[in-house]
Every structure is written in structure tokens, then in C-alpha cells.
Motif scaffolding. Structure first.
Motif, PDB file in Angstrom:
ATOM      1  N   ARG A   1       0.844  -1.184   0.000  1.00 29.33           N
ATOM      2  CA  ARG A   1       0.000   0.000   0.000  1.00 29.33           C
ATOM      3  C   ARG A   1       0.891   1.249   0.000  1.00 29.33           C
ATOM      4  N   PRO A   2       0.516   2.283  -0.751  1.00 33.68           N
ATOM      5  CA  PRO A   2       1.338   3.510  -0.776  1.00 33.68           C
ATOM      6  C   PRO A   2       1.514   4.112   0.619  1.00 33.68           C
ATOM      7  N   VAL A   3       0.416   4.215   1.366  1.00 35.76           N
ATOM      8  CA  VAL A   3       0.459   4.779   2.716  1.00 35.76           C
ATOM      9  C   VAL A   3      -0.404   3.908   3.625  1.00 35.76           C
ATOM     10  N   PRO A   4       0.191   3.011   4.413  1.00 39.87           N
ATOM     11  CA  PRO A   4      -0.601   2.193   5.334  1.00 39.87           C
ATOM     12  C   PRO A   4      -1.363   3.050   6.341  1.00 39.87           C
ATOM     13  N   SER A   5      -2.562   2.643   6.660  1.00 39.45           N
ATOM     14  CA  SER A   5      -3.409   3.388   7.584  1.00 39.45           C
ATOM     15  C   SER A   5      -2.920   3.193   9.021  1.00 39.45           C
ATOM     16  N   ARG A   6      -2.624   4.296   9.693  1.00 39.80           N
ATOM     17  CA  ARG A   6      -2.202   4.226  11.088  1.00 39.80           C
ATOM     18  C   ARG A   6      -3.357   3.779  11.978  1.00 39.80           C
ATOM     19  N   ALA A   7      -4.573   4.209  11.627  1.00 36.84           N
ATOM     20  CA  ALA A   7      -5.731   3.802  12.419  1.00 36.84           C
ATOM     21  C   ALA A   7      -5.909   2.285  12.367  1.00 36.84           C
ATOM     22  N   MET A   8      -5.740   1.703  11.176  1.00 39.04           N
ATOM     23  CA  MET A   8      -5.911   0.258  11.050  1.00 39.04           C
ATOM     24  C   MET A   8      -4.820  -0.507  11.781  1.00 39.04           C
ATOM     25  N   GLN A   9      -3.643   0.090  11.948  1.00 44.01           N
ATOM     26  CA  GLN A   9      -2.584  -0.581  12.706  1.00 44.01           C
ATOM     27  C   GLN A   9      -2.991  -0.799  14.156  1.00 44.01           C
ATOM     28  N   TRP A  10      -3.821   0.093  14.695  1.00 43.43           N
ATOM     29  CA  TRP A  10      -4.302  -0.061  16.065  1.00 43.43           C
ATOM     30  C   TRP A  10      -5.605  -0.831  16.130  1.00 43.43           C
ATOM     31  N   VAL A  11      -6.372  -0.822  15.034  1.00 45.34           N
ATOM     32  CA  VAL A  11      -7.628  -1.567  15.017  1.00 45.34           C
ATOM     33  C   VAL A  11      -7.380  -3.058  14.800  1.00 45.34           C
ATOM     34  N   SER A  12      -6.283  -3.404  14.124  1.00 45.49           N
ATOM     35  CA  SER A  12      -6.040  -4.806  13.787  1.00 45.49           C
ATOM     36  C   SER A  12      -5.958  -5.720  15.014  1.00 45.49           C
ATOM     37  N   PRO A  13      -5.389  -5.289  16.172  1.00 47.83           N
ATOM     38  CA  PRO A  13      -5.459  -6.184  17.343  1.00 47.83           C
ATOM     39  C   PRO A  13      -6.889  -6.471  17.792  1.00 47.83           C
ATOM     40  N   LEU A  14      -7.777  -5.471  17.682  1.00 47.68           N
ATOM     41  CA  LEU A  14      -9.181  -5.701  18.042  1.00 47.68           C
ATOM     42  C   LEU A  14      -9.833  -6.681  17.068  1.00 47.68           C
ATOM     43  N   LEU A  15      -9.506  -6.549  15.791  1.00 44.74           N
ATOM     44  CA  LEU A  15     -10.032  -7.484  14.801  1.00 44.74           C
ATOM     45  C   LEU A  15      -9.472  -8.889  15.032  1.00 44.74           C
ATOM     46  N   ALA A  16      -8.209  -8.945  15.460  1.00 47.37           N
ATOM     47  CA  ALA A  16      -7.611 -10.254  15.756  1.00 47.37           C
ATOM     48  C   ALA A  16      -8.320 -10.915  16.931  1.00 47.37           C
ATOM     49  N   LEU A  17      -8.661 -10.127  17.949  1.00 49.35           N
ATOM     50  CA  LEU A  17      -9.408 -10.676  19.084  1.00 49.35           C
ATOM     51  C   LEU A  17     -10.791 -11.166  18.653  1.00 49.35           C
TER      52      LEU A  17
END
Length: 365
Positions: free
Chosen positions: A8-24
Motif C-alpha cells: 500500500r502507498p500509505v498504510p493506515s495508522r488507524a488500522m494498525q491499532w484496530v487490527s489487534p481488536l479485529l484479531a481478538l
């Protein structure tokens, strides 16, 4: 046509913190399906896993007790990974810290002062730092791979513990069982929430998390260490010494893990036994990544993993589920987290394989 991953050209910083919640969330869905396949009621199983551990004061105290070694080890590992030092031997450093702390604790007598437990904790921290320093020396002097060295030293530490509790440190009045003598009261970590088992270790771990956050985000040495790990060429150009980051990260990680080991033997265990850790050092790897290598994030991640671990034990006793289920869920949590992290930095795209091969061939010419 075929699927491929493109950065991705610019990875989303918000998604970097949301991904642990999605993993749970993904882990919870997997747990429900697994319970259904085992013939259990998913709703009841999920309640036992995630809610029952928090339904009483004793449950909260046990969560805090489990959090302490997980958090201390995860803080050290997060520091190592930010420095691009791949230490996976926190378990061995914890065991060595427990051995040293236990050896100091056995020196206490009935007349020892009330603060003797401080010496126990210092002994564990120093021994863990020395064990981590051994890894740093082998990497620095002989260019040994720290992944392999730290892992192999874990087994050496465990064998050393087995030798000591079967030999020099075995209780002479223990009917030949492989245990040390029970520690005197002065060598035990003070309780902070009677009549539960929660002791001073949890506040110490929380203070360590705060200090680690200040070091990483407010100290120049922390900035220098992270630059050396994430951009070695830039660090070299700026005159930052990568060797300093190697030694600092491994010795600090070892000290924190050794402190965790001393807190275990001088806390809930109260003596040296053939096994002083159910795998805290390895589980802390999951905690470090689930917490995004952020000290404050590691606090939350350690709490989550402690809840899952205790929930697994309750599910075993109340629902007849296998004890290994808790470990399975921890592994699934890590895999789902890594999958989401991959999608944060890359995207799935359709690509014409024939065109891609032809383009590659032209580029080679």
C-alpha cells in the motif's frame, strides 16, 4: 489471472491499532466454532473464557498475578524488537532469574529483615541481565544468530534448574522430592490485596511499563535505539552505535525477565521447583506484538492474554475441555494478528500471471 499482494502507498495508522481488536474478534469467532465442533455450547464456552475470570475479586487478582510476568517479559521483548534484535529467549532469562532469586531467598533466615525480598528481586534481575548479556556477547563477538542462541539458552536454563532442584538446592528435609526448602517470610514478595495472592509484582510491572514508555518516547537514548533498529544506514550516518543498542536491549530484556522469574519464585510459588513458568516468556512474544511494541499497549495485551489463560483453565474444570485449548487460542490470536497486519501494509490484487512473467523477462534482459 491470480491473486498477489501489493504494498500500500500509505498504510493506515488507524488500522494498525484496530487490527489487534479485529484479531481478538477473529479469535473469538474461531473459539466459538471450535467449541461447536467439540459438542459444547459456544455461548457458555465464550462466557467461561472471557467473562468468568472477571466475575470476582479473586478472579481479578489472579489476572493481575498472571499479568506480571507476561508484562515484564513483553516490555523487554518490545525493546529488543524495536532495536531489530530478535530475542525469543525471554523464557530462559526468566528461569535464570528465578534460579538466582531463589538462591538468594534460601539465604534468608528467621531473623532476616522485612525488606530482604528486595535482594531476591535484585538477584533475579542481575542474573537475567547477565543471561541476556551472554546472547549479546555471542552476537557481537562471533556474529551468532540471536534467534538460535536465545532459544538454545532457554533449554540450558531449564536443564540448569532441573540439576539444582535435584541436587545442590534440594531440600534435605523434603523426602527426596525435587524442591527447594520453602522460603522464609522475609524473602517473599509482600501481598497488596489480602486474602488474595496478588502481590507487589503488579505495581512494579506497571511502573516498568511507564518507565519504558518514557525511555522510548522521551529519552534521546530511546530514540537512538529505535533509529538504529529501523534504519541502520541512517543511524550509521548519524553516528549512532548499533552495538550499544544490541547490548542495551538484550540486557534490559534479560533484567526484566529475570525480575519476573524472581517474582514468581518469591511470590505465588514460594520455593524453587522443577518448573517455575508455564511458558510466560514465549507467551510474552504474543503480548509484545498484540500491544504493537508499545509499552502501554503491552499492559492491555497482557491483561487480555491473562484472561484467556485463566479462562482456559476454568473451561477445563467446568466444561471438560482440553487444557491445550488455551494454547491453541493464543496461537490463533497471533496468526490472525499477523494476517491483519499483512493486510494493513499490503493489499490483495488481481494480476495477469502471464503478463507479469513477460514483464519480468524483459526486465532481466
Amino acid at each position: 489471472m491470480g491473486l498477489s499482494l501489493e504494498p500500500r502507498p500509505v498504510p493506515s495508522r488507524a488500522m494498525q491499532w484496530v487490527s489487534p481488536l479485529l484479531a481478538l474478534l477473529g479469535t473469538a469467532v474461531f473459539a466459538g466454532l471450535l467449541l461447536l465442533w467439540l459438542g459444547k455450547e459456544p455461548g457458555q464456552g465464550l462466557r467461561v473464557f472471557f467473562l468468568t475470570p472477571m466475575s470476582s475479586l479473586r478472579g481479578w487478582s489472579e489476572i493481575g498475578l498472571r499479568m506480571t510476568p507476561l508484562l515484564l517479559c513483553a516490555l523487554g521483548l518490545a525493546l529488543c524488537y524495536r532495536a531489530n534484535v530478535w530475542n525469543i529467549g525471554a523464557e530462559g532469562q526468566l528461569v535464570v532469574g528465578g534460579i538466582a532469586g531463589g538462591a538468594v531467598a534460601l539465604l534468608a533466615g528467621a531473623q532476616s529483615p522485612a525488606g530482604f525480598f528486595v535482594l531476591v528481586l535484585l538477584g533475579g534481575g542481575v542474573a537475567g541481565a547477565a543471561w541476556g548479556g551472554l546472547i549479546a556477547w555471542l552476537r557481537d563477538r562471533f556474529h551468532a544468530n540471536e534467534i538460535l542462541v536465545s532459544l538454545m539458552l532457554t533449554y540450558i536454563a531449564q536443564l540448569l534448574l532441573m540439576y539444582l532442584v535435584h541436587g545442590p538446592l534440594k531440600d534435605p528435609n523434603g523426602y527426596n522430592f525435587p524442591y527447594s526448602a520453602t522460603f522464609e517470610a522475609a524473602a517473599l514478595v509482600p501481598l497488596i490485596l489480602a486474602p488474595t495472592r496478588l502481590n507487589l509484582g503488579l505495581p512494579l510491572a506497571l511502573v516498568a511499563a511507564l518507565l519504558m514508555a518514557l525511555f522510548l518516547w522521551r529519552a534521546f537514548a530511546g530514540f537512538r535505539l529505535q533509529v538504529a533498529g529501523q534504519a541502520p544506514r541512517a543511524a550509521a550516518y548519524a553516528g549512532f552505535d548499533s552495538r550499544r543498542g544490541l547490548w542495551l536491549s538484550l540486557t534490559v530484556c534479560g533484567a526484566l525477565a529475570g525480575l519476573a522469574g524472581a517474582l514468581e519464585v518469591a511470590g505465588p510459588i514460594g520455593q524453587l521447583t522443577p518448573s517455575i513458568s508455564p511458558g510466560y516468556g514465549f507467551s510474552a512474544i504474543i503480548v509484545a506484538w498484540l500491544g504493537r511494541l508499545n509499552p502501554l499497549g503491552c499492559v492491555v495485551a497482557a491483561w487480555v492474554l491473562s484472561v484467556v489463560t485463566i479462562g482456559g483453565e476454568l473451561a477445563q474444570s467446568r466444561m471438560g475441555l482440553p487444557n491445550a485449548l488455551s494454547g491453541v487460542l493464543q496461537g490463533v490470536l497471533l496468526l490472525v494478528l499477523l494476517a491483519w497486519d499483512t493486510l494493513v501494509t499490503q493489499r490483495v490484487a488481481w494480476r495477469d500471471i502471464r503478463t507479469s512473467v513477460a514483464t519480468a523477462g524483459v526486465a532481466e534482459r
